[in-house]
Design a protein around this motif. Structure first.
Motif, PDB file in Angstrom:
ATOM      1  N   ALA A 202       0.835  -1.201   0.000  1.00 45.93           N
ATOM      2  CA  ALA A 202       0.000   0.000   0.000  1.00 45.93           C
ATOM      3  C   ALA A 202       0.868   1.247   0.000  1.00 45.93           C
ATOM      4  CB  ALA A 202      -0.911   0.023   1.225  1.00 45.93           C
ATOM      5  N   ILE A 203       0.300   2.322  -0.519  1.00 46.51           N
ATOM      6  CA  ILE A 203       0.814   3.659  -0.260  1.00 46.51           C
ATOM      7  C   ILE A 203       0.039   4.101   0.981  1.00 46.51           C
ATOM      8  CG2 ILE A 203       1.253   5.955  -1.184  1.00 46.51           C
ATOM      9  CD1 ILE A 203       2.427   3.671  -2.875  1.00 46.51           C
ATOM     10  N   VAL A 204       0.643   3.958   2.126  1.00 51.78           N
ATOM     11  CA  VAL A 204      -0.078   4.172   3.384  1.00 51.78           C
ATOM     12  C   VAL A 204      -0.377   5.662   3.561  1.00 51.78           C
ATOM     13  CG1 VAL A 204       0.013   3.894   5.891  1.00 51.78           C
ATOM     14  CG2 VAL A 204       1.046   2.156   4.402  1.00 51.78           C
ATOM     15  N   PRO A 205      -1.634   6.022   3.787  1.00 52.96           N
ATOM     16  CA  PRO A 205      -1.979   7.435   3.992  1.00 52.96           C
ATOM     17  C   PRO A 205      -1.317   7.997   5.246  1.00 52.96           C
ATOM     18  CG  PRO A 205      -3.944   6.115   3.532  1.00 52.96           C
ATOM     19  CD  PRO A 205      -2.827   5.157   3.795  1.00 52.96           C
ATOM     20  N   ALA A 206      -1.055   9.292   5.221  1.00 53.45           N
ATOM     21  CA  ALA A 206      -0.465   9.963   6.382  1.00 53.45           C
ATOM     22  C   ALA A 206      -1.331   9.735   7.609  1.00 53.45           C
ATOM     23  CB  ALA A 206      -0.321  11.456   6.105  1.00 53.45           C
ATOM     24  N   GLY A 207      -0.686   9.475   8.725  1.00 53.33           N
ATOM     25  CA  GLY A 207      -1.403   9.259   9.974  1.00 53.33           C
ATOM     26  C   GLY A 207      -1.783   7.817  10.223  1.00 53.33           C
ATOM     27  N   GLN A 208      -1.561   6.941   9.235  1.00 55.07           N
ATOM     28  CA  GLN A 208      -1.856   5.524   9.420  1.00 55.07           C
ATOM     29  C   GLN A 208      -0.558   4.723   9.520  1.00 55.07           C
ATOM     30  OE1 GLN A 208      -4.891   3.916   6.829  1.00 55.07           O
ATOM     31  NE2 GLN A 208      -6.020   5.842   6.771  1.00 55.07           N
ATOM     32  N   ASP A 209      -0.679   3.459   9.951  1.00 56.82           N
ATOM     33  CA  ASP A 209       0.531   2.690  10.239  1.00 56.82           C
ATOM     34  C   ASP A 209       0.474   1.251   9.714  1.00 56.82           C
ATOM     35  OD1 ASP A 209      -1.309   1.603  11.987  1.00 56.82           O
ATOM     36  OD2 ASP A 209      -0.266   2.231  13.815  1.00 56.82           O
ATOM     37  N   PHE A 210      -0.269   1.029   8.608  1.00 59.28           N
ATOM     38  CA  PHE A 210      -0.290  -0.292   7.969  1.00 59.28           C
ATOM     39  C   PHE A 210      -0.738  -1.358   8.967  1.00 59.28           C
ATOM     40  CE2 PHE A 210       2.137  -3.615   5.325  1.00 59.28           C
ATOM     41  CZ  PHE A 210       1.307  -3.498   4.220  1.00 59.28           C
ATOM     42  N   GLY A 211      -1.807  -1.028   9.678  1.00 58.60           N
ATOM     43  CA  GLY A 211      -2.337  -1.972  10.660  1.00 58.60           C
ATOM     44  C   GLY A 211      -1.407  -2.227  11.824  1.00 58.60           C
ATOM     45  N   GLY A 212      -0.635  -1.205  12.209  1.00 58.47           N
ATOM     46  CA  GLY A 212       0.283  -1.350  13.338  1.00 58.47           C
ATOM     47  C   GLY A 212       1.597  -2.010  12.991  1.00 58.47           C
ATOM     48  N   ARG A 213       1.854  -2.232  11.706  1.00 56.01           N
ATOM     49  CA  ARG A 213       3.068  -2.945  11.304  1.00 56.01           C
ATOM     50  C   ARG A 213       4.251  -2.027  11.029  1.00 56.01           C
ATOM     51  NH1 ARG A 213       0.165  -6.359   6.666  1.00 56.01           N
ATOM     52  NH2 ARG A 213      -1.245  -4.556   6.841  1.00 56.01           N
ATOM     53  N   VAL A 214       4.023  -0.713  10.947  1.00 48.43           N
ATOM     54  CA  VAL A 214       5.117   0.238  10.727  1.00 48.43           C
ATOM     55  C   VAL A 214       4.983   1.404  11.701  1.00 48.43           C
ATOM     56  CG1 VAL A 214       5.409  -0.347   8.286  1.00 48.43           C
ATOM     57  CG2 VAL A 214       3.801   1.456   8.928  1.00 48.43           C
ATOM     58  N   LYS A 215       6.087   2.136  11.888  1.00 46.95           N
ATOM     59  CA  LYS A 215       6.082   3.282  12.799  1.00 46.95           C
ATOM     60  C   LYS A 215       5.159   4.385  12.297  1.00 46.95           C
ATOM     61  CE  LYS A 215      10.930   2.721  14.279  1.00 46.95           C
ATOM     62  NZ  LYS A 215      10.684   2.493  15.706  1.00 46.95           N
ATOM     63  N   ASP A 216       5.231   4.641  10.989  1.00 45.69           N
ATOM     64  CA  ASP A 216       4.412   5.676  10.364  1.00 45.69           C
ATOM     65  C   ASP A 216       4.357   5.402   8.868  1.00 45.69           C
ATOM     66  OD1 ASP A 216       6.834   6.832   9.185  1.00 45.69           O
ATOM     67  OD2 ASP A 216       7.213   7.727  11.149  1.00 45.69           O
ATOM     68  N   ALA A 217       3.622   6.239   8.151  1.00 41.96           N
ATOM     69  CA  ALA A 217       3.418   6.016   6.717  1.00 41.96           C
ATOM     70  C   ALA A 217       4.679   6.223   5.896  1.00 41.96           C
ATOM     71  CB  ALA A 217       2.317   6.941   6.204  1.00 41.96           C
ATOM     72  N   GLY A 218       5.668   6.876   6.481  1.00 43.34           N
ATOM     73  CA  GLY A 218       6.902   7.148   5.754  1.00 43.34           C
ATOM     74  C   GLY A 218       6.855   8.495   5.059  1.00 43.34           C
ATOM     75  N   PRO A 219       8.010   8.990   4.628  1.00 44.10           N
ATOM     76  CA  PRO A 219       8.083  10.307   4.002  1.00 44.10           C
ATOM     77  C   PRO A 219       7.370  10.342   2.656  1.00 44.10           C
ATOM     78  CG  PRO A 219      10.165   9.145   3.766  1.00 44.10           C
ATOM     79  CD  PRO A 219       9.322   8.326   4.692  1.00 44.10           C
ATOM     80  N   MET A 220       6.861  11.513   2.304  1.00 39.26           N
ATOM     81  CA  MET A 220       6.227  11.708   1.001  1.00 39.26           C
ATOM     82  C   MET A 220       6.244  13.190   0.662  1.00 39.26           C
ATOM     83  SD  MET A 220       2.256  10.926   2.042  1.00 39.26           S
ATOM     84  CE  MET A 220       2.711   9.291   2.630  1.00 39.26           C
ATOM     85  N   SER A 221       6.058  13.487  -0.629  1.00 40.73           N
ATOM     86  CA  SER A 221       6.197  14.867  -1.091  1.00 40.73           C
ATOM     87  C   SER A 221       4.879  15.617  -1.172  1.00 40.73           C
ATOM     88  CB  SER A 221       6.878  14.895  -2.462  1.00 40.73           C
ATOM     89  OG  SER A 221       6.121  14.165  -3.419  1.00 40.73           O
TER      90      SER A 221
END
Length: 259
Positions: A202-221
């Motif tokens: 997925a391109i994880v939306p800002a504020g989400q965490d891939f169902g708790g599997r990542v710290k955050d959505a990651g950087p994006m422009s």
């Protein structure tokens, strides 16, 4: 005589103790395990640099003749597989979409995620009238993984499962305008089945965490106006903007990132 033997025994004990002490003093200290971070150079933006490269890591190719497969099940190979599969999530070119979708099927496991990541390509492929803005021969979106050139292994168990985030650059079509560049994070869950297979992405939306599997959505422009039709080489101001309110912990540069 008994006193004499006691004296000799005492002397023997002292000699033995001295000998043991000498051995202990002269014995080399146990070697310390090297700190992995000390083996990695610091990259241009302060991230550690790995020795693994985008475009390597496997021993085979998928049916499209370019997507690398045949990984060895290590966590490093999971990070390479994620980078090498990123174009299957990001790219949309109408002349190659059918083959791309077939290749994504080959390197993945079925799930509801598949339809979501294939939605844009399917929508354009089935459109009666195509929107304007395609560039360089029916491209609507094209990844430039080395331009982003970063990855984060959120979790990994060799030859079982891994969650890897890949920071990629790219170019996207704009209706009635020139194409524009972007940077974003693609998040993968990979499952081992004789090779690394995508089991979620997925391109994880800002504020989400891939169902708790990542710290955050990651950087994006998103929200950063780069004003360029080609993916720019990363600069300090761009990196600072992309990582605003995002954790830098765990992010690593691929050895061949474009800098």
């Amino acid at each position: 005589m008994r006193k004499h033997w006691k004296a000799l025994t005492a002397v023997g004990v002292v000699i033995l103790a001295v000998a043991v002490a000498v051995i202990l003093i002269n014995r080399p200290a146990p070697a310390k395990e090297p700190d992995p971070s000390s083996l990695q150079a610091s990259g241009k933006f302060g991230f550690p640099v790995s020795d693994i490269k985008i475009g390597e890591g496997g021993t085979k190719k998928a049916s499209d003749g370019k997507t690398i497969t045949g990984y060895n099940g290590t966590c490093d190979s999971a990070a390479q597989a994620a980078a090498n599969y990123t174009h299957l999530i990001e790219d949309v070119n109408l002349t190659t979409w059918a083959q791309q979708k077939k290749t994504l099927t080959e390197v993945s496991k079925p799930g509801p995620w598949f339809e979501k990541v294939a939605f844009n390509g399917d929508l354009l492929a089935n459109a009666k009238e195509l929107p304007t803005g395609a560039f360089d021969g029916q491209w609507y979106s094209r990844a430039d993984v080395v331009a982003g050139g970063l990855y984060r292994v959120a979790s990994c168990e060799e030859e079982k499962q891994a969650v890897v985030q890949v920071f990629t650059g790219g170019v996207v079509a704009s209706v009635n305008e020139a194409p524009s560049s972007f940077f974003q994070t693609v998040t993968f869950e990979l499952a081992w089945d004789g090779d690394w297979k995508v089991s979620d992405a997925a391109i994880v939306p800002a504020g989400q965490d891939f169902g708790g599997r990542v710290k955050d959505a990651g950087p994006m422009s998103v929200g950063t106006n780069m004003g360029e039709a080609a993916t720019p080489v990363l600069r300090d101001d761009l990196v600072n903007a992309f990582f605003k309110d995002k954790s830098r912990e765990g992010w690593v540069e691929y050895a061949n990132a474009k800098r």
